[in-house]
Design a protein around this motif. Structure first.
Motif, short mmCIF file in Angstrom:
data_model
loop_
_atom_site.label_atom_id
_atom_site.label_comp_id
_atom_site.label_asym_id
_atom_site.label_seq_id
_atom_site.Cartn_x
_atom_site.Cartn_y
_atom_site.Cartn_z
N LEU A 189 72.63 163.50 2.16
CA LEU A 189 72.51 162.78 3.42
C LEU A 189 72.81 161.31 3.24
N ALA A 190 72.37 160.74 2.12
CA ALA A 190 72.58 159.32 1.85
C ALA A 190 74.06 158.98 1.79
N HIS A 191 74.88 159.87 1.26
CA HIS A 191 76.32 159.61 1.21
C HIS A 191 76.86 159.33 2.61
N PHE A 192 76.36 160.06 3.59
CA PHE A 192 76.84 159.88 4.96
C PHE A 192 76.38 158.54 5.53
N PHE A 193 75.12 158.18 5.26
CA PHE A 193 74.63 156.87 5.70
C PHE A 193 75.46 155.74 5.11
N VAL A 194 75.74 155.83 3.81
CA VAL A 194 76.49 154.77 3.15
C VAL A 194 77.88 154.64 3.78
N PHE A 195 78.53 155.76 4.05
CA PHE A 195 79.84 155.71 4.70
C PHE A 195 79.75 155.01 6.05
N LEU A 196 78.75 155.34 6.87
CA LEU A 196 78.63 154.72 8.18
C LEU A 196 78.36 153.22 8.10
#
Length: 263
Positions: A233-240
């Motif tokens: 999930l954190a990967h997606f937050f970092v991308f955003l």
């Protein structure tokens, strides 16, 4: 890939464990400095020290109850005094509930409203002017799939997370003119310490096979048939948060292993 996050200042609530800690580590790995917010000072200090040593960034902990106005004010003062403002706000703090609407009293409703909604309102209101002065920023809200697909046993959680999603959408239109991008993430089943604790409690009298209990939950709800990890999930937050997502504004993203059953 350079995500353009080096030297940015990120404020993350609920940052001492689980999803918040994973997001903090992901941002620190990209060179962002951190303000980690939670209630337990010892866990915060340990996390801040470890991330600073591992990633070579500035990381400080602020022990505060952001369900209160005074707690939010303490965070805002620390951000201003230590960093002169922030570029990223991750409104992640929250917890599940368990009640019926007929039995839950006003105090319980108010607690979850203050934690899930008003904390996000107050932090955004306090940090957005500084983001504008710094040229823009990113605000992300960690809501839940329950904002759109509720679970029957936690109505207060469902309602307040739905309100957080709407706040995110509304805030996005107000702040985009200041180059502040606001989005919402609705996770599905993420294997946090809270899930493990609950599973152990529920299976304590029946042999303690908490892993099988969680597998049953995943089999019932997620077509992918497993829980996601906080790191996924954190990967997606970092991308955003990154400059690779500059056209993402006012959206809600489901990261749920196929759990959402509607379009």
């Amino acid at each position: 890939m350079d995500l353009g996050l080096k030297g940015k200042v990120a404020v993350i609530t609920g940052a001492s464990v689980g999803i918040g800690l994973a997001v903090a580590k992901g941002l620190a790995s990209e060179g962002a400095d951190l303000v980690l917010v939670a209630r337990q000072k010892d866990r915060l200090d340990e996390a801040a020290g470890r991330l600073s040593a591992e990633c070579g960034v500035r990381a400080v902990g602020v022990a505060a109850d952001i369900a209160t106005a005074d707690g939010v004010d303490a965070v805002l003062r620390r951000v201003d005094d230590g960093f002169g403002g922030a570029d990223i706000l991750i409104n992640n703090a929250g917890t599940g509930s368990n009640e019926t609407i007929m039995q839950a009293d006003d105090a319980k409703w108010q607690f979850y409203w203050d934690l899930h909604v008003m904390a996000a309102v107050r932090l955004a209101r306090g940090l957005a002017p500084g983001m504008k002065r710094r040229g823009g920023g990113v605000i992300l809200h960690n809501a839940s799939i329950c904002a759109a697909q509720p679970l029957w046993y936690e109505p207060i959680y469902n309602v307040t997370k739905a309100a957080l999603q709407m706040f995110s959408k509304t805030l996005s239109t107000e702040l985009i003119g200041d180059n502040i991008r606001v989005n919402c993430v609705n996770p599905g089943l993420i294997l946090t310490p809270d899930w493990i604790k609950t599973a152990k409690e529920l299976t304590a009298r029946s042999g303690g096979d908490w892993q099988s209990y969680l597998q049953g939950v995943a089999d019932e709800h997620a077509p992918i048939r497993r829980f996601g990890t906080p790191e996924e999930l954190a990967h997606f937050f970092v991308f955003l948060c990154s400059d690779k997502a500059t056209y993402s504004v006012g959206s809600t993203y489901f990261v749920d292993g196929g759990m959402l059953k509607t379009l």
